[in-house]
Structure formats: structure tokens, C-alpha cells
Design a protein around this motif. Sequence first.
Motif, PDB file in Angstrom:
ATOM      1  N   LEU A 115       0.831  -1.207   0.000  1.00  0.00           N
ATOM      2  CA  LEU A 115       0.000   0.000   0.000  1.00  0.00           C
ATOM      3  C   LEU A 115       0.865   1.257   0.000  1.00  0.00           C
ATOM      4  O   LEU A 115       0.572   2.230  -0.717  1.00  0.00           O
TER       5      LEU A 115
ATOM      6  N   ILE B  64      -2.324   9.686   3.270  1.00  0.00           N
ATOM      7  CA  ILE B  64      -3.006   8.562   2.617  1.00  0.00           C
ATOM      8  C   ILE B  64      -4.469   8.911   2.362  1.00  0.00           C
ATOM      9  O   ILE B  64      -5.029   8.609   1.305  1.00  0.00           O
TER      10      ILE B  64
ATOM     11  N   ASN C 242      -8.006   3.121  -2.074  1.00  0.00           N
ATOM     12  CA  ASN C 242      -6.876   2.210  -2.250  1.00  0.00           C
ATOM     13  C   ASN C 242      -7.298   0.754  -2.378  1.00  0.00           C
ATOM     14  O   ASN C 242      -6.526  -0.063  -2.870  1.00  0.00           O
TER      15      ASN C 242
ATOM     16  N   TYR D  67      -6.945  -0.381  -5.828  1.00  0.00           N
ATOM     17  CA  TYR D  67      -5.579  -0.571  -6.290  1.00  0.00           C
ATOM     18  C   TYR D  67      -4.898  -1.738  -5.585  1.00  0.00           C
ATOM     19  O   TYR D  67      -3.948  -2.311  -6.123  1.00  0.00           O
ATOM     20  N   GLN D  68      -5.362  -2.060  -4.373  1.00  0.00           N
ATOM     21  CA  GLN D  68      -4.743  -3.107  -3.567  1.00  0.00           C
ATOM     22  C   GLN D  68      -5.797  -4.081  -3.010  1.00  0.00           C
ATOM     23  O   GLN D  68      -5.939  -4.219  -1.793  1.00  0.00           O
TER      24      GLN D  68
ATOM     25  N   TYR E  16      -7.839   2.108   3.211  1.00  0.00           N
ATOM     26  CA  TYR E  16      -8.322   1.460   1.992  1.00  0.00           C
ATOM     27  C   TYR E  16      -9.630   2.018   1.441  1.00  0.00           C
ATOM     28  O   TYR E  16      -9.940   1.797   0.274  1.00  0.00           O
TER      29      TYR E  16
ATOM     30  N   THR F 106       0.904   4.611  -2.378  1.00  0.00           N
ATOM     31  CA  THR F 106       0.595   5.945  -1.857  1.00  0.00           C
ATOM     32  C   THR F 106       1.823   6.842  -1.747  1.00  0.00           C
ATOM     33  O   THR F 106       1.719   8.064  -1.885  1.00  0.00           O
TER      34      THR F 106
ATOM     35  N   GLN G 250      -6.666   9.832  -1.580  1.00  0.00           N
ATOM     36  CA  GLN G 250      -7.856   9.132  -2.074  1.00  0.00           C
ATOM     37  C   GLN G 250      -9.013  10.086  -2.380  1.00  0.00           C
ATOM     38  O   GLN G 250     -10.153   9.669  -2.529  1.00  0.00           O
TER      39      GLN G 250
END
Length: 353
Positions: A170, A182, A201, A204-205, A269, A174, A186
Amino acid sequence: MEAIVIEKIILITVILLLSLVIAMYMTLAERKFAGFLQDRLGPNRTGPFGILQPLADGVKLFTKEEIIPANANKMLFILGPSLAMFTACIGSAVIPWGHDLVIGGRTIPLQVADINVGVLYIFGVVSLGVYGVMIGGWASNNKYSLLGAIRAASQNISYEIAMGLSIIALLMVTGTLSMRGIAVGQAGNLYGWGPSGMAWNVFYQPLGFLIYLICMFAEANRTPFDLPECESELVAGYHTEHSSMKLGFYLFAEYINMFIASAVVATLYFGGYNFPGQDAIVGSVSPFLYTLIGVAALFLKISFFLFFFIWIRWTIPRFRYDQLMKLGWNILIPLSIANIVITGIVMFMAGKV
């Protein structure tokens, strides 16, 4: 300078009180949901619909007889639950709870401490949390408490590795260790399309999020990872000998950990206080209302994960201990390493490194 100190003290007090209230009423929510799943009512006598039950439980714990076993280490016996409660509460210090609040021309950040290593701070606090369990279990001079404490220590060490490796991927995306950074990252839209505030996130993850979610349950000692307090084997595990508010501290610490863990995963996230379409309303509402909407969005995400904690507890049986350790060492750690490698390859091919 004095105004800043006063603002921080007020913010700390509000967050602490909010954590305690949420922990109290999480016990009621859990018992109500368990009653629903088991086709019964749950607490419904104390106050309308049982809404005062957490207060009654608190009064009961405060007024119960204080018992310390004769052969226990008295100082450490008291220190254990105190340390567990302390570490549970201080985790909220680096969480950004919303956009900056504007009151009377003053801009107040809704974050106690915006440090550039906020993620490392969270991991440090998580690592310290196990000491409260370990010290309390060992100091009880009870074999069941000691076994529960040993289980907690080995479980937390095992799953912290996979959790840390999932966060590394992560951080590669970022590029910052700051929790505020973080969250701010987003605020855009996903892949250049869709509403603002949706560049979460988790898109993406996804594999990193799944690994982190599993480890989050293990670190909080929640079902199916509640082996440290496995009632069918260890009576009550590490807090078997604790009574009165010392037991209350352990129980409160568990629910505060759930609240903070939900806030952390929502921030890492799921965009934190960002919400879909936030740029479309930023100029049409007051800055104060805009901040409140962001705070409400964050707490809505936190509420979902708190519900998820409860749902998992009452639907999935606990692992055997060998299954728990095998999942941590043989499955999650290799998966998290593979996730780092895949993330690096994708970033290299995309020209991000």
C-alpha cells in the motif's frame, strides 16, 4: 499557542469519550445481533428496548468485589488490563477524522497528531497491545491465563508480519507513511473517471486489503481468531482470574480496538473521510457542513466494519490453533510477499517508478 493546546485537549477528550461510548454500545449491538441470529430477543429489560443495558453492565463491573489471587503478582496483575486499555485508546491519535474544521475564522485539523510516520505509529501501538494481555495472563499465576497469554503473543507476532507486508504494498502505491497523506491521496476519482472521492486504495490493492482484513481480526483477537480466550479450552483465557473493572478494562479494550481498527482500515483502503461526489458540493455548502458530511462518511464506513466484526463472530467457528498458525505463516505471509512483487511489477510497467 494556548488556543492550539485547548483545541487539542478538546479533540482528545471528544475522541476518548466517543471511543468509550461506542465500546459500551457495541456490547449491546453484539448481544442484540446475536439474539437475532439465534431467534431470541437479546437484552430488552433495562430501558426502552434494552438501550440502558451497557450502563447497567458498567455499574455492575464498577461495584463488583475486587479479587486478586493470593499467589498473583499484584502490581503486574493490575498493570496488565491498564496497559491493554491505554494502548487501545492511544491508537486514535494519528487518525484523521475529517477535513479541517472552520469555526470563527479558525481552522482546526480533526487529527490529534499529523506525524509523517503515522502508519508506523499504528503498528507500534498494535505491537504494544499484546503486552497488556501477556503481563495480565502471566501475573495471574493461573495455567489457563498463562496459556491464553502465550497464545495471544504468538498469534500477534505471526499475523503482524503478514499485516506489515500487506501495508508495504500500500505504501508503494501511496508514497507516504502519513495517515492524513493517505486519506488526501484518495480524494480524486478512480482511474480518471467516476465521482471525486472514489480513488480508494482498495481498488488498487484488493489482495493487500484482504490480507490486512484477516490480520486485523487476528490482532483484535476476534472470532475466528479468539484462541487467547477460547472458552471451551481455557475457561476465559488470559483474563480468567480478573474481576471487577480490571475485567472491564480487558473487555472495553477489545471493543475500542475494534473501533480503532475499523477507523484505520477505512482510512487506509476506503478513502477515510472522502466520499463520492465531494467536489460537486464543496462550493454549495458551508465549510462547517462539508466537514461534518466527511466525518459522517467516515463513521458510516466504520459502522460497516464494526457490523462485519459482529457478523463474523456469530457465523464462523474458531480455528484450531494449528490451523491458525498455518494460515498466518504458510498462506498469508507468502501471499503478502507476492502482492509486493506484483505491485512493484505493475508500477514499473506503468512508469510509476
